[in-house]
Write a protein that holds these residues in place. Structure first.
Motif, short mmCIF file in Angstrom:
data_model
loop_
_atom_site.label_atom_id
_atom_site.label_comp_id
_atom_site.label_asym_id
_atom_site.label_seq_id
_atom_site.Cartn_x
_atom_site.Cartn_y
_atom_site.Cartn_z
N ARG A 190 0.78 -1.06 -0.33
CA ARG A 190 0.35 -0.01 -0.18
C ARG A 190 1.39 2.15 -0.03
O ARG A 190 1.31 1.99 0.76
CB ARG A 190 -0.93 -0.02 1.42
N LEU A 192 2.39 4.77 -1.63
CA LEU A 192 2.04 6.15 -1.99
C LEU A 192 2.62 6.46 -3.28
O LEU A 192 2.49 7.04 -4.18
CB LEU A 192 1.85 7.10 -1.14
N TYR A 200 0.99 3.38 3.07
CA TYR A 200 -0.16 3.59 4.29
C TYR A 200 0.21 2.46 5.36
O TYR A 200 0.84 1.12 4.75
CB TYR A 200 -1.39 2.89 3.39
N ASP A 201 -0.28 3.20 6.58
CA ASP A 201 -0.01 2.17 7.87
C ASP A 201 -1.80 1.56 7.99
O ASP A 201 -2.34 1.51 6.78
CB ASP A 201 0.06 2.95 8.52
N ASP A 204 -4.68 3.47 7.56
CA ASP A 204 -4.71 4.24 6.02
C ASP A 204 -4.09 5.81 6.27
O ASP A 204 -4.24 6.62 6.13
CB ASP A 204 -6.00 4.46 5.56
N PRO A 206 -0.43 7.41 5.73
CA PRO A 206 0.80 7.76 5.21
C PRO A 206 1.81 8.19 6.04
O PRO A 206 2.63 8.71 7.30
CB PRO A 206 0.73 8.70 4.71
#
Length: 255
Positions: A190, A192, A200-201, A204, A206
């Motif tokens: 996930r 960016l 993303y953790d 969600d 960053p």
């Protein structure tokens, strides 16, 4: 199985002077534009990198300084190549972490902003590794039942990658014949940015995915340690990573 498309999908491969995304240059590029009606448009070009091709790299792709001395530089072909890639999704083998970021750097040196927002990316290597855990040569043999001749030739690798994806769609019913699905499935995480330096953790948010701030929210780091942003912008990071971080910085600090 023919890939279902709602707009052109470009498969491409680069041969380069090395593996440093920000400093090394392209010596050969090959691309197959797959049209929604199934038509395939092949483009291939060797490129003068304007620097010495190290012997270690030549040993891999067999391209020497002499072979590219009379070829155009990337800057000379940048506009036509940009037009070829315009409004297309992109696919390749290990392309999300290497080929696409390096291509962005080359376009930037030619003073062209190769905007990747809105594009979907399919990394066939990530699909392969999730399914079988092997190399392109093994993937070609496994999915296509053929030996990959001229491995590390940009054209051979590009066409093989296209055929491997078609073979993967045939073999795995769980793989949807849909570019959006394949893009998400092959993203490798996930992230960016393409290099996955920012991800993303589970909530969600960053977060940085490297170094002393690994796992920490980007917003928190930018507010508490503004110099970290400057360090990245001046450091040896891909342009795409810097662009994503700059967008996040603008988003958070304008609040």
């Amino acid at each position: 199985m023919q890939i279902k498309l709602d707009r052109p999908l470009i498969f491409f491969d680069l041969e380069t002077t090395g593996t440093n995304i920000t400093h090394d240059r392209i010596v050969e590029i090959s691309a197959v534009k797959l049209m929604p009606d199934g038509e395939k448009i092949l483009k291939h070009r060797r490129v003068n990198p304007e620097m010495h091709i190290p012997e270690a790299s030549t040993a891999v792709h067999h391209i020497t300084d002499e072979m590219v001395s009379g070829e155009p530089t990337f800057r000379q072909m940048a506009k036509s190549l940009y037009a070829f890639f315009e409004d297309c999704d992109i696919a390749g083998y290990n392309s999300n972490k290497f080929d696409v970021p390096l291509l962005i750097e080359e376009f930037a040196r030619a003073e062209i902003n190769f905007d990747v927002s809105g594009r979907r990316f399919i990394d066939v290597q990530n699909i392969f590794h999730k399914m079988e855990q092997r190399t392109l040569v093994a993937a070609y043999k496994f999915y296509c039942g053929k030996n990959l001749e001229d491995a590390h030739s940009a054209t051979a690798d590009t066409i093989a990658t296209l055929e491997v994806l078609e073979g993967q769609l045939e073999r795995y019913p769980e793989l949807k014949n849909d570019v959006s699905f394949l893009s998400e499935f092959s993203s490798g995480g996930r992230n960016l940015d393409l290099a996955a330096r920012i991800v993303y953790d589970d909530n969600d948010v960053p977060v940085f995915n490297f170094g002393k701030h690994k796992g920490k929210p980007v917003e928190e780091v930018l507010r508490r340690e503004p110099s970290f942003y400057n360090w990245i912008m001046q450091g040896d990071f891909p342009k795409n990573t810097k662009d994503v971080l700059t967008q996040l910085r603008f988003k958070y600090l304008k609040k």
